[in-house]
Design a protein around this motif. Structure first.
Motif, PDB file in Angstrom:
ATOM      1  N   ASP A 213       0.745  -1.145   0.098  1.00  0.00           N
ATOM      2  CA  ASP A 213       0.056   0.001   0.214  1.00  0.00           C
ATOM      3  C   ASP A 213       0.810   1.194   0.002  1.00  0.00           C
ATOM      4  N   GLU A 214       0.505   2.237  -0.942  1.00  0.00           N
ATOM      5  CA  GLU A 214       1.020   3.517  -0.726  1.00  0.00           C
ATOM      6  C   GLU A 214       0.757   4.319   0.764  1.00  0.00           C
ATOM      7  N   VAL A 215       1.656   5.345   0.789  1.00  0.00           N
ATOM      8  CA  VAL A 215       1.200   6.328   2.068  1.00  0.00           C
ATOM      9  C   VAL A 215       0.559   7.280   1.446  1.00  0.00           C
ATOM     10  N   GLU A 216      -0.628   7.633   1.902  1.00  0.00           N
ATOM     11  CA  GLU A 216      -1.290   8.769   1.461  1.00  0.00           C
ATOM     12  C   GLU A 216      -1.343  10.003   2.545  1.00  0.00           C
ATOM     13  N   VAL A 217      -1.205  11.019   2.138  1.00  0.00           N
ATOM     14  CA  VAL A 217      -0.970  12.171   3.277  1.00  0.00           C
ATOM     15  C   VAL A 217      -2.552  12.858   3.200  1.00  0.00           C
ATOM     16  N   VAL A 218      -3.333  12.732   4.266  1.00  0.00           N
ATOM     17  CA  VAL A 218      -4.502  13.177   4.059  1.00  0.00           C
ATOM     18  C   VAL A 218      -4.539  14.537   4.460  1.00  0.00           C
ATOM     19  N   VAL A 219      -3.783  14.976   5.462  1.00  0.00           N
ATOM     20  CA  VAL A 219      -3.963  16.307   5.926  1.00  0.00           C
ATOM     21  C   VAL A 219      -2.334  16.510   6.636  1.00  0.00           C
ATOM     22  N   ALA A 220      -1.737  17.609   6.198  1.00  0.00           N
ATOM     23  CA  ALA A 220      -0.284  17.998   6.936  1.00  0.00           C
ATOM     24  C   ALA A 220      -0.212  19.325   7.272  1.00  0.00           C
ATOM     25  N   HIS A 221       0.008  19.824   8.515  1.00  0.00           N
ATOM     26  CA  HIS A 221       0.323  21.203   8.646  1.00  0.00           C
ATOM     27  C   HIS A 221       1.258  21.153  10.030  1.00  0.00           C
ATOM     28  N   SER A 222       1.657  22.291  10.447  1.00  0.00           N
ATOM     29  CA  SER A 222       2.538  22.573  11.655  1.00  0.00           C
ATOM     30  C   SER A 222       1.960  21.930  13.034  1.00  0.00           C
ATOM     31  N   GLU A 223       0.591  21.934  13.000  1.00  0.00           N
ATOM     32  CA  GLU A 223       0.022  21.160  14.298  1.00  0.00           C
ATOM     33  C   GLU A 223      -0.034  19.625  14.408  1.00  0.00           C
ATOM     34  N   ARG A 224      -0.365  19.101  13.069  1.00  0.00           N
ATOM     35  CA  ARG A 224      -0.869  17.703  12.984  1.00  0.00           C
ATOM     36  C   ARG A 224      -0.840  17.175  11.706  1.00  0.00           C
ATOM     37  N   ALA A 225      -0.536  15.908  11.437  1.00  0.00           N
ATOM     38  CA  ALA A 225      -0.593  15.100  10.220  1.00  0.00           C
ATOM     39  C   ALA A 225      -1.291  13.926  10.087  1.00  0.00           C
ATOM     40  N   THR A 226      -2.066  13.750   9.283  1.00  0.00           N
ATOM     41  CA  THR A 226      -2.593  12.234   9.151  1.00  0.00           C
ATOM     42  C   THR A 226      -2.353  11.477   8.059  1.00  0.00           C
ATOM     43  N   LEU A 227      -1.839  10.387   8.169  1.00  0.00           N
ATOM     44  CA  LEU A 227      -1.265   9.377   7.162  1.00  0.00           C
ATOM     45  C   LEU A 227      -2.322   8.403   6.780  1.00  0.00           C
ATOM     46  N   ARG A 228      -2.466   8.087   5.568  1.00  0.00           N
ATOM     47  CA  ARG A 228      -3.500   6.555   5.481  1.00  0.00           C
ATOM     48  C   ARG A 228      -2.510   5.562   4.788  1.00  0.00           C
ATOM     49  N   VAL A 229      -2.336   4.389   5.276  1.00  0.00           N
ATOM     50  CA  VAL A 229      -1.605   3.230   4.546  1.00  0.00           C
ATOM     51  C   VAL A 229      -2.687   2.188   4.470  1.00  0.00           C
ATOM     52  N   GLY A 230      -3.363   1.839   3.441  1.00  0.00           N
ATOM     53  CA  GLY A 230      -4.242   0.929   3.092  1.00  0.00           C
ATOM     54  C   GLY A 230      -5.463   1.292   4.062  1.00  0.00           C
ATOM     55  N   ASP A 231      -5.955   0.349   4.909  1.00  0.00           N
ATOM     56  CA  ASP A 231      -7.186   0.746   5.706  1.00  0.00           C
ATOM     57  C   ASP A 231      -6.688   1.079   7.153  1.00  0.00           C
ATOM     58  N   VAL A 232      -5.342   1.773   7.332  1.00  0.00           N
ATOM     59  CA  VAL A 232      -4.980   2.252   8.650  1.00  0.00           C
ATOM     60  C   VAL A 232      -4.737   3.672   8.467  1.00  0.00           C
ATOM     61  N   PHE A 233      -5.304   4.426   9.404  1.00  0.00           N
ATOM     62  CA  PHE A 233      -4.719   5.773   9.399  1.00  0.00           C
ATOM     63  C   PHE A 233      -3.894   6.151  10.854  1.00  0.00           C
ATOM     64  N   LEU A 234      -2.833   6.819  10.321  1.00  0.00           N
ATOM     65  CA  LEU A 234      -1.890   7.148  11.567  1.00  0.00           C
ATOM     66  C   LEU A 234      -2.172   8.756  11.825  1.00  0.00           C
ATOM     67  N   LYS A 235      -2.472   9.204  12.835  1.00  0.00           N
ATOM     68  CA  LYS A 235      -2.519  10.335  13.458  1.00  0.00           C
ATOM     69  C   LYS A 235      -1.348  11.007  14.102  1.00  0.00           C
ATOM     70  N   ILE A 236      -0.799  11.820  13.621  1.00  0.00           N
ATOM     71  CA  ILE A 236       0.487  12.344  14.599  1.00  0.00           C
ATOM     72  C   ILE A 236       0.035  13.981  14.968  1.00  0.00           C
ATOM     73  N   ASP A 237       0.080  13.941  16.366  1.00  0.00           N
ATOM     74  CA  ASP A 237      -0.046  15.338  16.763  1.00  0.00           C
ATOM     75  C   ASP A 237       0.819  15.911  17.885  1.00  0.00           C
ATOM     76  N   ALA A 238       1.236  17.070  17.531  1.00  0.00           N
ATOM     77  CA  ALA A 238       1.944  17.740  18.621  1.00  0.00           C
ATOM     78  C   ALA A 238       1.508  17.972  20.035  1.00  0.00           C
ATOM     79  N   ASP A 239       0.170  17.910  20.218  1.00  0.00           N
ATOM     80  CA  ASP A 239      -0.366  18.104  21.359  1.00  0.00           C
ATOM     81  C   ASP A 239      -0.987  16.882  21.821  1.00  0.00           C
ATOM     82  N   GLN A 240      -0.574  16.056  22.644  1.00  0.00           N
ATOM     83  CA  GLN A 240      -1.085  14.904  23.023  1.00  0.00           C
ATOM     84  C   GLN A 240      -2.449  15.107  23.732  1.00  0.00           C
ATOM     85  N   THR A 241      -2.607  16.233  24.162  1.00  0.00           N
ATOM     86  CA  THR A 241      -4.007  16.097  24.714  1.00  0.00           C
ATOM     87  C   THR A 241      -5.159  16.159  23.801  1.00  0.00           C
ATOM     88  N   ASN A 242      -4.746  16.511  22.495  1.00  0.00           N
ATOM     89  CA  ASN A 242      -5.832  16.413  21.374  1.00  0.00           C
ATOM     90  C   ASN A 242      -6.024  14.830  21.207  1.00  0.00           C
TER      91      ASN A 242
END
Length: 246
Positions: free
Chosen positions: A2-31
């Motif tokens: 599966d390819e890595v798809e960048v769903v959204v990316a900016h300075s606060e957070r990014a969301t990647l999709r690999v197949g049926d899995v989404f990886l959410k990366i957030d600078a603020d763990q409270t979110n």
């Protein structure tokens, strides 16, 4: 593979999709804390949490298709919009989450600061900002808080071919809020879908308040969108929502 798809990316957070899995990366763990707890508490379909290793949260894709995207007509049927309204009502009838949401004074202060920036920066004409600030006043009144999603964009509710809600995603802004805020965010730029949504929500609402939230959200979000590489002036998006109030 599966390819890595960048769903959204900016300075606060990014969301990647690999197949049926989404990886959410957030600078603020409270979110992420809020998102995980809200999904566990919400009495509506939500994504499955696969694993969490800060700063990454892995969730499974939900089945179905989003109600639409901002700036384009919604392909969803009236029955699908009614089903979304029913799901939102179920959420709003649930017990309140244990954490608070923004209060009226905070919302008003932020709105006025954003209006001031929009005018002084020349991003929007002063008369357009002033008119929408007047419309937004309808939303700035006391409300009985509910368990609200807080960022219920049209891309965040998924339905299947049978017009059933299969999943609601992106819960990082869930909190205690005005119920009409959720209804307004979902129909932002899709005013024609509001009657079908309210048919499923099955309770009387003041449309003037929803219009107030349309203006308020668009005014409040515009600077962030501009500064993070998004274009609120795209057809059907925030600036068009504001112009529609003139």
């Amino acid at each position: 593979m599966d390819e890595v798809e960048v769903v959204v990316a900016h300075s606060e957070r990014a969301t990647l999709r690999v197949g049926d899995v989404f990886l959410k990366i957030d600078a603020d763990q409270t979110n992420i804390d809020v998102e995980v707890e809200a999904m566990a508490l919400a009495p509506v379909p939500t994504p499955e949490v696969l694993w969490r290793k800060p700063p990454v949260l892995a969730i499974a894709a939900v089945p179905g298709t989003a109600l639409g995207v901002l700036g384009k007509p919604s392909p969803a049927s009236p029955a699908a919009w009614a089903a979304a309204g029913e799901a939102i009502r179920t959420l709003h009838d649930a017990p309140l989450p244990p954490w608070q949401g923004p209060n009226l004074d905070e919302i008003t202060s932020k709105l006025d600061a954003e209006c001031d920036w929009l005018i002084k920066s020349g991003t929007l004409p002063a008369d357009l900002v002033t008119r929408n600030r007047e419309v937004a006043e309808a939303a700035l009144r006391p409300w009985i808080p509910v368990f609200a999603h807080g960022d219920l964009q049209i891309t965040h509710i998924f339905v299947d071919d049978d017009d059933k809600v299969t999943g609601i995603i992106d819960w990082s802004e869930a909190s205690r809020r005005d119920p009409l805020y959720d209804l307004a965010i979902l129909t932002l730029g899709h005013e024609e879908c509001l009657p079908d949504l309210l048919a499923g929500y099955a309770t009387d609402v003041d449309v003037d308040i929803i219009q107030g939230w349309w203006s308020l959200r668009s005014l409040q979000a515009s600077r962030w969108l501009v500064q993070h590489g998004f274009d609120p002036n795209s057809p059907g998006c925030e600036f068009d929502v504001l112009r529609a109030r003139m």
